[in-house]
Design an enzyme around this catalytic site. Sequence first.
Site, PDB file in Angstrom:
ATOM      1  N   GLY A 116      23.255   9.588  36.838  1.00  0.00           N
ATOM      2  CA  GLY A 116      23.491  10.144  38.175  1.00  0.00           C
ATOM      3  C   GLY A 116      22.607   9.504  39.248  1.00  0.00           C
ATOM      4  O   GLY A 116      21.520   9.020  38.975  1.00  0.00           O
ATOM      5  N   ARG A 118      21.505  14.082  46.814  1.00  0.00           N
ATOM      6  CA  ARG A 118      20.728  15.011  47.640  1.00  0.00           C
ATOM      7  C   ARG A 118      19.256  14.634  47.762  1.00  0.00           C
ATOM      8  O   ARG A 118      18.520  15.223  48.545  1.00  0.00           O
ATOM      9  CB  ARG A 118      20.906  16.446  47.107  1.00  0.00           C
ATOM     10  CG  ARG A 118      22.319  16.968  47.396  1.00  0.00           C
ATOM     11  CD  ARG A 118      22.416  18.449  47.173  1.00  0.00           C
ATOM     12  NE  ARG A 118      22.241  18.791  45.770  1.00  0.00           N
ATOM     13  CZ  ARG A 118      21.671  19.915  45.349  1.00  0.00           C
ATOM     14  NH1 ARG A 118      21.209  20.793  46.205  1.00  0.00           N
ATOM     15  NH2 ARG A 118      21.574  20.162  44.065  1.00  0.00           N
ATOM     16  N   GLU A 158      32.020  26.672  33.143  1.00  0.00           N
ATOM     17  CA  GLU A 158      31.364  26.161  34.350  1.00  0.00           C
ATOM     18  C   GLU A 158      31.615  27.132  35.501  1.00  0.00           C
ATOM     19  O   GLU A 158      32.670  27.785  35.561  1.00  0.00           O
ATOM     20  CB  GLU A 158      31.893  24.771  34.701  1.00  0.00           C
ATOM     21  CG  GLU A 158      31.425  23.690  33.762  1.00  0.00           C
ATOM     22  CD  GLU A 158      29.905  23.621  33.651  1.00  0.00           C
ATOM     23  OE1 GLU A 158      29.224  23.356  34.666  1.00  0.00           O
ATOM     24  OE2 GLU A 158      29.378  23.850  32.546  1.00  0.00           O
TER      25      GLU A 158
HETATM   26  C1  UD1 Z   1      25.314  20.851  33.839  1.00  0.00           C
HETATM   27  C2  UD1 Z   1      26.170  21.758  32.943  1.00  0.00           C
HETATM   28  C3  UD1 Z   1      25.996  23.203  33.396  1.00  0.00           C
HETATM   29  C4  UD1 Z   1      24.533  23.592  33.347  1.00  0.00           C
HETATM   30  C5  UD1 Z   1      23.703  22.624  34.202  1.00  0.00           C
HETATM   31  C6  UD1 Z   1      22.226  22.882  34.030  1.00  0.00           C
HETATM   32  C7  UD1 Z   1      28.061  20.376  32.294  1.00  0.00           C
HETATM   33  C8  UD1 Z   1      29.519  20.140  32.470  1.00  0.00           C
HETATM   34  N1  UD1 Z   1      27.547  21.345  33.047  1.00  0.00           N
HETATM   35  O1  UD1 Z   1      25.847  20.949  35.154  1.00  0.00           O
HETATM   36  O2  UD1 Z   1      26.722  24.061  32.538  1.00  0.00           O
HETATM   37  O3  UD1 Z   1      24.350  24.912  33.800  1.00  0.00           O
HETATM   38  O4  UD1 Z   1      23.956  21.278  33.765  1.00  0.00           O
HETATM   39  O5  UD1 Z   1      21.532  22.066  34.931  1.00  0.00           O
HETATM   40  O6  UD1 Z   1      27.443  19.746  31.445  1.00  0.00           O
HETATM   41  N2  UD1 Z   1      25.233  12.785  34.175  1.00  0.00           N
HETATM   42  C9  UD1 Z   1      25.545  11.512  33.774  1.00  0.00           C
HETATM   43  N3  UD1 Z   1      26.821  11.087  33.924  1.00  0.00           N
HETATM   44  C10 UD1 Z   1      27.803  11.870  34.442  1.00  0.00           C
HETATM   45  C11 UD1 Z   1      27.477  13.185  34.844  1.00  0.00           C
HETATM   46  C12 UD1 Z   1      26.169  13.608  34.693  1.00  0.00           C
HETATM   47  O7  UD1 Z   1      24.689  10.767  33.294  1.00  0.00           O
HETATM   48  O8  UD1 Z   1      28.937  11.407  34.537  1.00  0.00           O
HETATM   49  C13 UD1 Z   1      23.840  13.241  34.045  1.00  0.00           C
HETATM   50  C14 UD1 Z   1      23.222  13.543  35.400  1.00  0.00           C
HETATM   51  O9  UD1 Z   1      22.584  12.392  35.914  1.00  0.00           O
HETATM   52  C15 UD1 Z   1      22.221  14.638  35.061  1.00  0.00           C
HETATM   53  C16 UD1 Z   1      22.889  15.371  33.911  1.00  0.00           C
HETATM   54  O10 UD1 Z   1      23.836  14.480  33.354  1.00  0.00           O
HETATM   55  O11 UD1 Z   1      21.007  14.119  34.592  1.00  0.00           O
HETATM   56  C17 UD1 Z   1      23.532  16.683  34.353  1.00  0.00           C
HETATM   57  O12 UD1 Z   1      24.604  16.389  35.197  1.00  0.00           O
HETATM   58  P1  UD1 Z   1      24.957  17.268  36.440  1.00  0.00           P
HETATM   59  O13 UD1 Z   1      26.168  16.710  37.061  1.00  0.00           O
HETATM   60  O14 UD1 Z   1      23.764  17.460  37.279  1.00  0.00           O
HETATM   61  O15 UD1 Z   1      25.337  18.631  35.708  1.00  0.00           O
HETATM   62  P2  UD1 Z   1      25.355  20.030  36.368  1.00  0.00           P
HETATM   63  O16 UD1 Z   1      26.402  20.099  37.403  1.00  0.00           O
HETATM   64  O17 UD1 Z   1      23.971  20.421  36.722  1.00  0.00           O
END
Ligand code: UD1
Length: 449
Positions: free
Chosen positions: A11, A15, A152
């Site tokens: 990611g 923000r 979610e």
């Molecule tokens: C995720 C969880 C949510 C939980 C929350 C806690 C999922 C679908 N949802 O949501 O249930 O409550 O974490 O913080 O898992 N990332 C990647 N590649 C991607 C998407 C994300 O590497 O395509 C990484 C991001 O950089 C980050 C982490 O995965 O480090 C979490 O991703 P993020 O999109 O922030 O998840 P949340 O929406 O917080």
Amino acid sequence: MATALIILAAGQGTRMNSDLPKVLHKVAGAPVLAHAMRAGATLEPDRMIVVTGHERAAVEAAARTVDEEVIVVAQEEQLGTGHAVAQALPALEGFAGKVLILFGDTPLIRTETLEALAGAEADITVLGFRAANPRRYGRLITSGGVLERIVEFKDASEAERDVTLCNGGLMAVDAALLADLVPTLSNDNAAGEYYLTEIVAMARAKGRTATVVTCDEGETLGVDTRAQLAQAEASFQARARAEAQENGVTMTAPETVFFAYDTVIGRDTVIAPNVVFGPGVTVESEAEIRAFCHLEGCHISRGATVGPFARLRPGAELAEDVHVGNFVEIKNAILDEGVKVGHLTYLGDAHIGEHTNIGAGTITCNYDGVMKHRTEIGKRAFIGSDTMLVAPVKIGDGALTASGSVITQDVPAEALAISRARQETKPGLATRLFENLKRIKAKRQKEAQ
Ligand code: UD1
């Protein structure tokens, strides 16, 4: 059981409003990603895989400084946590055991929590926490103590949104099950993302077991904003201060002492207010760090005293009972036992032998504008105040330099080196000089009227 780690770090962190990807912002002197990797490394995993996306090269370089052997895979487009894990599956080929999935932007996760996740007896174990304000977290839907699915926030019903058991995001999954389920994830949901969280319901439908391990909400803090970065720093510092106190370190005002991720302080060391530790500092026991010191990449031995207002830079090595006083800067220099450097001094690229005294205002002139040069000072030498040591230069054991000397040649053992203009004294000249100046001033004032 064998473990493997997947750390999701693709990611950008929009923000943060930054050119730097969010996982490279620092907490306690180390990138957020390094904290997650170091916590995971304590499980001694067979493989550690980092999934990168935004600023891949920089994220990979940071990951390799923590672990040269780390496997780095690319996620070209960030299509969700499930898609990110899918990119890591080829690197898990041939691995049997538990796969722990961590987030690279979650720096406060504790080793004990990861151990509990890895050690739970279930095909999938999810990290949950009770949220004071559940906001937009995924909700853990349980029945009779069994985890049934994760929903979610965007996809949750009103009743599901009332659930306060939230998904911390981390999970431990049986490797074969993960490889089986992740490729079949769909993005048919409110966000249009491949949710990793879906695998819980899929596993339960196949009769596999799922459970929850809980931790404090604070551990799951993700760094998405500058405010959360500051919050993570504050939490880290609070923990580090408490640990130092438990280890027998006295801090007069702990809230003003800042540690790095790797600071090591020995028992019965006393730290006065307003001290900052950069990375790479070790302090042995019974040392004293006085107020307003900045220390980085240095070693302070037992019984040494440092400060107030001292700066120790990388490569400063203080042996036992060394005294470094106020306004002293030391870089890449070894000070043997009992050396005293009391005031207003710069020692760079030097070795000072035991029990040598360095007078106030001494400077090692180590840089000629192009190259750095070394200064070697022997044992029990006495460097007079305001000596300029123009390196490369050697001062022998027991030698003495006269105050105000500019030393450009080696001084043999036990010799006195004096290198300054001879003093001339003119009786009565001061009074005559001032009278003359006063006359000139009076004359100018009169002319100006
Ligand atoms: C995720 C969880 C949510 C939980 C929350 C806690 C999922 C679908 N949802 O949501 O249930 O409550 O974490 O913080 O898992 N990332 C990647 N590649 C991607 C998407 C994300 O590497 O395509 C990484 C991001 O950089 C980050 C982490 O995965 O480090 C979490 O991703 P993020 O999109 O922030 O998840 P949340 O929406 O917080």
